[in-house]
Design a protein around this motif. Sequence first.
Motif, mmCIF file in Angstrom:
data_model
loop_
_atom_site.group_PDB
_atom_site.id
_atom_site.type_symbol
_atom_site.label_atom_id
_atom_site.label_comp_id
_atom_site.label_asym_id
_atom_site.label_seq_id
_atom_site.Cartn_x
_atom_site.Cartn_y
_atom_site.Cartn_z
ATOM 1 N N SER A 130 -3.185 4.138 8.992
ATOM 2 C CA SER A 130 -3.666 3.037 8.152
ATOM 3 C C SER A 130 -4.433 2.043 9.020
ATOM 4 C CB SER A 130 -2.431 2.359 7.522
ATOM 5 O OG SER A 130 -2.733 1.078 7.079
ATOM 6 N N HIS A 160 2.118 2.277 -3.505
ATOM 7 C CA HIS A 160 1.053 2.852 -4.355
ATOM 8 C C HIS A 160 0.669 4.256 -3.882
ATOM 9 C CE1 HIS A 160 0.651 -1.359 -5.656
ATOM 10 N NE2 HIS A 160 0.064 -0.867 -6.731
ATOM 11 N N VAL A 161 0.657 4.457 -2.577
ATOM 12 C CA VAL A 161 0.348 5.798 -2.050
ATOM 13 C C VAL A 161 1.458 6.775 -2.405
ATOM 14 C CG1 VAL A 161 0.063 7.134 0.097
ATOM 15 C CG2 VAL A 161 -1.166 4.972 -0.198
ATOM 16 N N HIS A 219 -0.761 -1.662 -9.625
ATOM 17 C CA HIS A 219 -0.689 -0.470 -10.476
ATOM 18 C C HIS A 219 -0.788 -0.898 -11.948
ATOM 19 C CE1 HIS A 219 1.141 3.125 -12.339
ATOM 20 N NE2 HIS A 219 0.562 3.741 -11.333
ATOM 21 N N HIS A 256 -5.905 8.276 0.115
ATOM 22 C CA HIS A 256 -4.883 8.820 1.028
ATOM 23 C C HIS A 256 -4.495 10.239 0.611
ATOM 24 C CE1 HIS A 256 -4.617 4.600 2.033
ATOM 25 N NE2 HIS A 256 -3.944 4.917 3.117
ATOM 26 N N ALA A 296 -5.167 4.205 -2.789
ATOM 27 C CA ALA A 296 -4.049 5.165 -2.700
ATOM 28 C C ALA A 296 -4.559 6.600 -2.893
ATOM 29 C CB ALA A 296 -2.990 4.821 -3.742
ATOM 30 N N GLU A 325 0.975 8.031 -5.936
ATOM 31 C CA GLU A 325 -0.125 9.008 -6.066
ATOM 32 C C GLU A 325 0.229 10.336 -5.409
ATOM 33 O OE1 GLU A 325 -1.814 6.359 -8.380
ATOM 34 O OE2 GLU A 325 -2.603 8.385 -8.086
ATOM 35 N N ILE A 327 0.840 -1.201 0.000
ATOM 36 C CA ILE A 327 0.000 0.000 0.000
ATOM 37 C C ILE A 327 0.872 1.247 0.000
ATOM 38 C CG2 ILE A 327 -1.862 1.237 1.180
ATOM 39 C CD1 ILE A 327 -2.784 -1.435 2.351
#
Length: 341
Positions: free
Chosen positions: A125, A17-18, A187, A246, A243, A21, A14
Amino acid sequence: MKKTVLVSGGAGYIGSHVTVELLQAGYEVVVADNMSNCDSTCFEGVRKITGRDDLKLNIVDFCDKARVEELFSEYKMDALIHFAAFKAVGESVADPLKYYGNNLESFVNVIGAAHRHGLHNILFSSSATVYGQVEDLPVTEKTPRLPATSPYGNTKQICEDILRDCTSAYKDIKGIALRYFNPIGAHPSALIGELPRGVPNNLVPFITQTAVGKRECLSIFGNDYPTPDGTCLRDYIDIVDLAKAHVAAVSRMLDGKMEADYEIFNVGTGRPVSVQELVDTFEKVNGLKLNCKIAPRRDGDVTAIWADTALAGEKLGWKATRELSDTLKSAWEWEKHIAGK
Ligand code: WQD
């Protein structure tokens, strides 16, 4: 001046991916991880996706107070997202001390450092597991949390309470807890994704590893539940949608839009999907047949849980958009990428 966000556990599924972004939304990111539960594959993938070869991976064990202090002295940061935690439900039952020690101490350390160094915005989280086995579905953020069904889930409940109490006591700290449902997929670039160590606990990586031949057979844990097809219902949320939630939450904090010191948001699709439906969809969209069998129920599994997502829509201006079929295609593309296919 760009705002800087610390992502603890930023080399993980996670966290990576965050980080993508956040960078693509114009934030600077400090990535920190102790690499206990991942290798550098996803971090390297983040650099490729974003073109940020200068992005540094800071090796930090958040249980090491002195190292945490060093990190906060090295960087001026405006917000932090705390992912760094152990997350295997079964392992937490077998070794609760490992989970209470790591997950609680790391969070206490990072909040303490934030407080000392003038970092005012903390995003935690959390997980839908904090709701336990609820009857009244879908769950809203006001649904009472039932006693956790595992030490892992209990650490999530306790960390939510730590954040709530700190934002109440220390007026300079604001906090948001995001309660994820079931994060899945990868992704679209197939350069980052889920890389479980050893035998996967979670459904989708077990499916993709079975499809690629790494696992012999997928066991469907029970088809005698009181659900339409007898298998458990979950709210599977695409990892890129997750993501983006967030980024929306960090922006809410940094743009001063919060309406309370501490806020909670469900992050799901609001759409219950059964295990069998997910298996069938995976086979259909990827044009393959999975070797699977019905097995006995797994201890600790709840029959069904899915989110009421209205609050995240209203306050974060966020909703999940990716189709399950696209998410399951991305999971398969990622598995083939790491298998070198
Ligand atoms: C989903 C469904 C299984 C594997 C947990 C944590 C949650 C979050 C995600 C950590 C269940 C079934 C699974 C398999 C199966 N955090 N299943 N065969 O248990 O809903 O949530 O993981 O990552 O906090 O609680 O996710 O993917 O393990 O299971 O039939 O080989 O798939 O019984 O019904 P879960 P899961």
